[in-house]
Design an enzyme around this catalytic site. Structure first.
Site, PDB file in Angstrom:
ATOM      1  N   CYS A 265     -12.695  10.669  40.453  1.00 46.86           N
ATOM      2  CA  CYS A 265     -12.758  10.838  38.994  1.00 46.86           C
ATOM      3  C   CYS A 265     -11.410  11.274  38.419  1.00 46.86           C
ATOM      4  O   CYS A 265     -10.895  10.662  37.510  1.00 46.86           O
ATOM      5  CB  CYS A 265     -13.833  11.864  38.626  1.00 46.86           C
ATOM      6  SG  CYS A 265     -15.494  11.291  38.974  1.00 46.86           S
ATOM      7  N   HIS A 266     -10.856  12.362  38.947  1.00 46.31           N
ATOM      8  CA  HIS A 266      -9.616  12.893  38.372  1.00 46.31           C
ATOM      9  C   HIS A 266      -8.581  13.218  39.425  1.00 46.31           C
ATOM     10  O   HIS A 266      -7.626  13.935  39.166  1.00 46.31           O
ATOM     11  CB  HIS A 266      -9.900  14.132  37.526  1.00 46.31           C
ATOM     12  CG  HIS A 266     -10.878  13.861  36.420  1.00 46.31           C
ATOM     13  ND1 HIS A 266     -12.217  14.114  36.555  1.00 46.31           N
ATOM     14  CD2 HIS A 266     -10.717  13.324  35.195  1.00 46.31           C
ATOM     15  CE1 HIS A 266     -12.839  13.743  35.444  1.00 46.31           C
ATOM     16  NE2 HIS A 266     -11.958  13.264  34.607  1.00 46.31           N
TER      17      HIS A 266
END
Lengths: 458, 200
Positions: free
Chosen positions: B156-157
């Site tokens: 995701c990040h």
């Protein structure tokens, strides 16, 4: 004398023989004498009552359509917004009312700091008021879970897990509050019960005794002097005017202006750019996905900031010196041996606690103290005068700093705690507590002006 | 009356006893209401500890089980994997697991586990709750550069964790992955969700 008036009088007489109707009306309205010099700041008590009634009314109608079930809650709120006739209006009135309730209550409390309304003989009135404020916070917190949006869910998760920080009983207590190991259906269901039944009942009772206490001691006024000291031959305060019709009419004007502001927000900007309804709460609760930034609504953010600012650095470099300096100050100014001993003991215990107990716990403690400090104000304030009109520069400066710190802490609570913001929050925290901690000194040494015999009134 | 204002000690005593018993009775009456707010039998069953047979897990293999709606990883680390935990310390935010909430006391050690080789982790990223991917092999075949010591990568990040779930510096996640409470029932079976015997 016509017969209609005669019939009315007979009916009233019949009731008065069985219920103290006229007596109550006179004691609390038509022959209840309030100081004649009330100003702008005296609107907020009656406005708080207006908002309470409004919240109860809109709440009843929301309850008719809302479903307290994790599978249905979010959709039932959207159903109210889209499919229920005028449902959007009722919900927006309720959500706007929640925020404006706090606006009104904060201004109502600020009035007490301006004119010393918490001072003798109104200490109990003030204490009941602070309890109302805390009950209102509980009411708002539980109501915020009900839409079951993502911020509802994670906000509740974060706040309830604060109880986990309490040594020994914490985890069990958090489970008892949630009724589950995470915020779940049981939590939503009980928050619904507490939000719509239990806490409103408590609030109504507290407001009732708040007014009973007020009518026993009588209102303070912007001059902070007791109008009951100067009475005419009939025993009526010279500076008093009957609450009805004088203040009922004044309050109706205030209510009208307030409702204009209220309805403009409810109709045109109900979200108030994310301040009254947060954007993340338009997404259903997701147990596996936290919002970018978990933050409470604006009225909790000053206290949330205090919680977050209490890092281990803050405990070591902020709170430790603060405790040492305060203990030294008390020992230096109070000569009594026992006070000195108790102060040293408490300071020593705190310092040991700072070293052994993690910062998270102290954050929770400070957040509690930030509220608890309000209870002590009537005794911390040692000034011979009540009203800010006759106080010197010290109190005025202290109150200004406190107000700025409160607002800045509130703003910072909505922002991520990094760099400069984090440092500012720590400074704000220290100013917040110094306002209370140093109050006995600056109110003692402050130079006051002579207080007039009668209220000043143009 | 002649005895007006005189306190009859017998009546006073009875009054105190009655009041005391009333308070005790009220406490008993309140108990069911207070207790009714504890997690119900259904909630307890849903949140019950999960027992896992770990004898089947080969060294270097990872097994995922579900506990309280969360993925829990059980990884049997190889000696090379355990070695990597000593070498990557300088790259980590909290190599000594100082954040108390992220592991029980008995897992607050260099391998973050009860037995050095068996790692138990909640597979939820401490940033925003995504589930990180496994990139267990070290080196460039992981796709994370030749200096990758092996671990977990959150798509995701971009948060990175090592083979003890410890977070790397300069990634969005602030703290290490969580080690759930667990205990060994026997040598080859672990119970996830309850603390080790004798541990707080």
């Amino acid at each position: 004398m016509n017969t209609k008036a005669g019939a009315w009088r007979r009916l009233l007489g019949w009731v008065d023989d069985r219920y103290p109707l006229s007596e109550t009306w006179e004691a609390h309205l038509s022959k209840y004498y309030a100081p004649k010099n009330f100003n702008f700041w005296y609107y907020f008590g009656s406005l708080a009552l207006v908002v309470l009634v409004l919240q109860i009314l809109t709440g009843i109608f929301l309850t008719m359509h809302y479903k307290p079930d994790t599978g249905l809650a979010f959709a039932s709120v959207e159903y109210i917004m889209r499919d229920v006739d005028w449902g959007w209006l009722i919900r927006y009135l309720h959500s706007t009312g929640a925020s404006l309730f706090f606006v009104v209550v904060y201004l109502h409390m600020f009035r007490a700091f301006l004119y010393g309304s918490h001072r003798n003989p109104r200490e109990l009135l003030w204490i009941i008021g602070v309890v109302i404020f805390i009950a209102l916070m509980a009411e708002a917190f539980m109501g915020y879970l009900l839409p079951w949006g993502n911020m509802s869910y994670w906000g509740a998760q974060v706040i309830i897990s604060l109880f986990d920080a309490i040594p020994v009983v914490g985890p069990g207590l958090a489970e008892w509050i949630r009724g589950d190991f995470v915020v779940a259906d049981a939590t939503l269901n009980r928050f619904f019960a507490l939000h719509v039944v239990a806490v409103p009942l408590v609030l109504i009772m507290l407001v009732f005794i708040h007014i009973v206490a007020l009518h026993k001691v009588g209102s303070n006024n912007p001059d902070g002097i007791e109008i009951k000291k100067k009475k005419d031959a009939r025993g009526i305060p010279l500076d008093g005017i009957p609450f009805h019709p004088y203040y009922t009419v004044k309050d109706i004007v205030g209510t009208t202006v307030f409702l204009i502001v209220f309805t403009v927000i409810a109709f045109f900007i109900p979200e108030l750019w994310g301040w009254f309804l947060e954007h993340d709460n338009f997404i259903p609760a997701n147990i596996l996905q936290t919002p970018q930034e978990i933050k409470p609504l604006w009225y909790f953010t000053p206290f949330y900031s205090i919680l977050r600012a209490t890092t281990s650095d803050m405990v070591a470099w902020g709170l430790t010196p603060l405790v040492i300096v305060m203990a030294a100050l008390i020992i230096f100014s109070v000569k009594r041996a026992r006070t000195r001993l108790v102060t040293s003991a408490i300071a020593a215990l705190l310092l040991i606690g700072f070293y052994f107990i993690e910062a998270k716990v102290w954050g929770v403690v400070l957040m509690g103290l930030a509220l608890g400090a309000f209870f002590l104000v009537p005794w911390l304030d040692r000034s011979p005068v009540k009203s800010i009109r006759y106080r010197g520069w010290m109190y005025k400066t202290a109150l200004t700093f406190f107000t700025i710190a409160f607002i800045v802490l509130g703003y910072l609570g909505t922002k991520p705690p990094s760099g400069l913001y984090s440092l500012l929050a720590k400074i704000g925290l220290v100013i917040y507590f110094l306002f209370f901690l140093l109050m006995p000194w600056y109110t003692t040494f402050d130079k006051t002006k002579p207080v007039p015999e009668r209220v000043t009134w143009k | 009356m002649s005895d007006e204002g005189v306190v009859d000690p017998r009546r006073r005593r009875l009054l105190i006893i009655t009041t005391g018993l009333g308070v005790v009775g009220a406490a008993f009456a309140a108990t069911p209401f207070v207790k009714s707010m504890m997690p119900s039998a259904r909630a307890k069953a849903a949140g019950a500890p999960v027992e896992v047979d770990i004898s089947r897990i080969e060294p270097g293999q990872l097994l995922t089980v579900e506990w309280r709606g969360q993925p829990v990883w059980i990884l049997r680390r190889t000696p090379e994997m355990l070695n990597s935990l000593k070498e990557d310390v300088s790259l980590l935010v909290d190599p000594d697991s100082h954040v108390d909430s992220q592991q029980p006391k008995y897992a607050q050690n260099p391998t973050r586990s009860i037995k050095p080789e068996v790692l138990v982790l909640v597979g939820i990223c401490t940033h925003l709750g995504c589930s990180p991917e496994r990139r267990l092999e070290a080196g460039s075949e992981s796709g994370l550069g030749s200096d990758w010591p092996g671990g977990f990568f959150c798509p995701c990040h971009g948060s990175k964790f090592d083979l003890a779930g410890r977070v790397f510096k300069n990634v969005p996640a602030p703290i290490n992955l969580r080690v759930p409470p667990h205990r060994y029932v026997v040598d080859t079976r672990i119970l996830i969700g309850v603390d080790q015997k004798g541990a707080a």
